[in-house]
Design an enzyme around this catalytic site. Structure first.
Site, PDB file in Angstrom:
ATOM      1  N   ASP A 149       0.802  -1.226   0.000  1.00  0.00           N
ATOM      2  CA  ASP A 149       0.000   0.000   0.000  1.00  0.00           C
ATOM      3  C   ASP A 149       0.832   1.272   0.000  1.00  0.00           C
ATOM      4  O   ASP A 149       0.477   2.246  -0.654  1.00  0.00           O
ATOM      5  CB  ASP A 149      -0.923   0.040   1.227  1.00  0.00           C
ATOM      6  CG  ASP A 149      -2.104  -0.896   1.090  1.00  0.00           C
ATOM      7  OD1 ASP A 149      -2.473  -1.224  -0.052  1.00  0.00           O
ATOM      8  OD2 ASP A 149      -2.656  -1.303   2.122  1.00  0.00           O
ATOM      9  N   GLU A 275     -12.977   5.112   8.671  1.00  0.00           N
ATOM     10  CA  GLU A 275     -11.904   5.183   7.675  1.00  0.00           C
ATOM     11  C   GLU A 275     -12.520   5.414   6.307  1.00  0.00           C
ATOM     12  O   GLU A 275     -13.692   5.114   6.080  1.00  0.00           O
ATOM     13  CB  GLU A 275     -11.086   3.882   7.629  1.00  0.00           C
ATOM     14  CG  GLU A 275     -10.154   3.674   8.791  1.00  0.00           C
ATOM     15  CD  GLU A 275      -9.136   2.562   8.511  1.00  0.00           C
ATOM     16  OE1 GLU A 275      -9.202   1.945   7.434  1.00  0.00           O
ATOM     17  OE2 GLU A 275      -8.281   2.330   9.374  1.00  0.00           O
ATOM     18  N   ARG A 368     -13.973  -9.704  -2.013  1.00  0.00           N
ATOM     19  CA  ARG A 368     -14.249  -8.529  -2.836  1.00  0.00           C
ATOM     20  C   ARG A 368     -14.549  -8.962  -4.269  1.00  0.00           C
ATOM     21  O   ARG A 368     -13.767  -8.760  -5.192  1.00  0.00           O
ATOM     22  CB  ARG A 368     -13.064  -7.571  -2.781  1.00  0.00           C
ATOM     23  CG  ARG A 368     -12.808  -7.021  -1.384  1.00  0.00           C
ATOM     24  CD  ARG A 368     -11.548  -6.178  -1.327  1.00  0.00           C
ATOM     25  NE  ARG A 368     -11.352  -5.629   0.016  1.00  0.00           N
ATOM     26  CZ  ARG A 368     -10.335  -4.842   0.362  1.00  0.00           C
ATOM     27  NH1 ARG A 368      -9.413  -4.516  -0.545  1.00  0.00           N
ATOM     28  NH2 ARG A 368     -10.229  -4.381   1.596  1.00  0.00           N
ATOM     29  N   TYR A 402     -12.750  -1.523  -3.923  1.00  0.00           N
ATOM     30  CA  TYR A 402     -13.276  -0.307  -3.312  1.00  0.00           C
ATOM     31  C   TYR A 402     -14.406   0.260  -4.171  1.00  0.00           C
ATOM     32  O   TYR A 402     -14.504   0.001  -5.370  1.00  0.00           O
ATOM     33  CB  TYR A 402     -12.180   0.746  -3.194  1.00  0.00           C
ATOM     34  CG  TYR A 402     -11.228   0.577  -2.030  1.00  0.00           C
ATOM     35  CD1 TYR A 402     -11.120  -0.621  -1.334  1.00  0.00           C
ATOM     36  CD2 TYR A 402     -10.411   1.627  -1.634  1.00  0.00           C
ATOM     37  CE1 TYR A 402     -10.248  -0.759  -0.269  1.00  0.00           C
ATOM     38  CE2 TYR A 402      -9.527   1.503  -0.571  1.00  0.00           C
ATOM     39  CZ  TYR A 402      -9.450   0.306   0.109  1.00  0.00           C
ATOM     40  OH  TYR A 402      -8.586   0.174   1.160  1.00  0.00           O
TER      41      TYR A 402
END
Length: 470
Positions: A149, A275, A368, A402
């Protein structure tokens, strides 16, 4: 006639023809000048007349063609004016495709950046896709290990919405491994977080120039939204987190004008975790739907007033929208507390529609993959489970990631309300696939007055790439 006379005669005739030709050209030029000098009102020639009024709404373009006038209204924005963004969110029945960048498919043979965390934000005249690069290209040796990341090579860059994140059209915005960006009507503001985990710094840019900084106050990975910040009447708002990802952290709201921080407030949220907020303007306030990475499978909600007063809680709906999550039937919902007792999470979004809510989520409860958006009746204010609409955007056979929100300003859309839009990231590569890299592409959808059929606008790249076989 002797030879000398013949030569003189031929020369005289040639000279006469040359003089005659020159005279014809002179006459032609004079006639052309006289005709054009009359203003072209006889309709013989094509003509475009642009009349610029003293308004911020339009330029009137009149094209006269073969005696026919065509009037077009061209979007115009006075760059010295702030956007309003105090309008309500439009009530919509479905979401239609706005753009798809196909970055990974193109990147197998094109010069496309390795990216993650793409998001969209709009000015009065355009929408742009922002993304965090890894300082490397797809199908290149430097893409190795880009599942990480945070690195000194990550930068925030942008392209016009729909373009792949390619090296030829991308614009540098900030050095960053976490970011947000928005337009106030005059200029773009970006916030890029970079530096070591314990002493990260967020650099605010306005109009491309660094204007302010936020230093880490808790010393534990200062981070921000990974989606559009929100500007209302010249002031821009965003949310930051500093502290642990799996227990109580610290949260702040920031307010800036022309890139200078003019206000901030700490968010008191004991027992809750915030977050990667997805925020949008609605009725003069900023509404955010965030990620609880600690315990909740319901999403935190943060509503911010221009004076930085706020209301914080959870999305009331009796359906969970984080991943991982449990069964819908076993979830009860809460407006105030985290529910579901599942750690980890994924960035997501929701839109208030009166007392209803549109909420996006992965189709899979554990990974995901897939993506759908649900409208839950009274889900903004009550623990309702009543789905009134559902639309599939990515099927459950394909990876998602996301997701986040943004709006089309009225200056861009021509409507009297703010059009709700969202994007879905589609992550490819590590850790789920056998590659040396991790990257993503995105699909962008905007609200419309009609129901839209289910389909899968998935990434579609065929992996592995050549670099993965070496």
């Amino acid at each position: 006639m002797n030879p000398n006379q013949k030569i003189i005669t031929i020369g005289s005739i040639s000279l006469g023809l040359v003089v005659f030709n020159v005279l014809l050209h002179v006459v032609s030029i004079i006639v052309t000048v006289l005709i054009l000098g009359r203003g072209g009102n006889n309709g013989i020639c094509n003509e475009t007349v642009v009349r610029e009024y003293n308004e911020t709404v339009r330029i009137e373009k009149v094209t006269q063609w073969h005696n026919t006038s065509v009037v077009e209204y061209m979007p115009y924005w006075n760059e010295g004016t702030y956007m309003n963004n105090t309008e309500a969110i439009c009530d919509v029945k479905g979401f239609a495709p706005f753009s798809k960048d196909n970055g990974i498919r193109i990147g197998s043979r094109g010069h496309v950046f390795v990216i993650r965390e793409p998001f969209v934000s709009c000015s009065p005249t355009e929408c742009r896709t922002f993304f965090l690069t890894q300082g490397s290209l797809l199908n290149d040796k430097h893409s190795n290990g880009t599942v990480k990341d945070r690195s000194p090579f990550r930068t925030l860059m942008s392209v016009e919405v729909g373009q792949s994140p390619n090296v030829y059209q991308a614009r540098f915005e900030a050095v960053a491994w976490s970011a947000t960006a928005c337009h106030d009507g005059k200029k773009w503001m970006t916030v890029g977080v970079t530096g070591p985990d314990s002493k990260a710094v967020a650099v605010v840019h306005y109009g491309g120039v660094p204007t302010d900084v936020v230093n880490s106050w808790a010393g534990d990975i200062l981070r921000t939204q990974e989606s559009s910040c929100t500007c209302i009447q010249g002031d821009c708002y965003w949310v930051m987190t500093d502290g642990p990802a799996n227990r109580q952290a610290q949260y702040r709201i920031y307010k800036a004008n022309q890139g200078k921080i003019v206000g901030q407030t700490d968010v008191s949220f004991n027992g809750g975790h915030i977050e990667e907020c997805s925020c949008y303007p609605n009725d003069g306030k900023v509404e955010c739907v965030c990620r609880d990475n600690w315990t909740g499978t319901n999403r935190p909600v943060l509503v911010i007033s221009p004076d930085l007063a706020y209301r914080v809680g959870y999305l009331c709906a009796g359906l969970p929208s984080d991943t991982p999550r449990g069964e819908d039937a076993q979830f009860t919902g809460s407006c105030t507390s985290p529910m579901g007792n599942q750690g980890y999470g994924v960035k997501g979004f929701g839109f208030r529609q009166g007392t209803d809510v549109w909420m996006g989520r992965t189709i899979s409860r554990t990974s995901r993959s897939g993506f759908e958006i649900l409208r839950v009746r009274n889900g903004w204010t009550q623990t309702s489970k009543e789905q009134v609409r559902k639309q599939v955007v990515v099927d459950n056979l394909n990876w998602s990631g996301y997701s986040g929100s943004f709006t089309l300003p009225v200056e861009l859309s021509g409507k009297y309300c703010l059009v709700p839009c969202f994007w879905v990231e589609m992550i490819r590569g590590k850790p789920e696939e056998k590659t040396i890299w991790t990257s993503s592409s995105s699909i962008v959808m905007c609200g419309v007055d009609y129901e839209v059929a289910d389909w899968s606008w998935h990434d579609g790249a065929i992996l592995p790439f050549d670099i993965d076989k070496m």
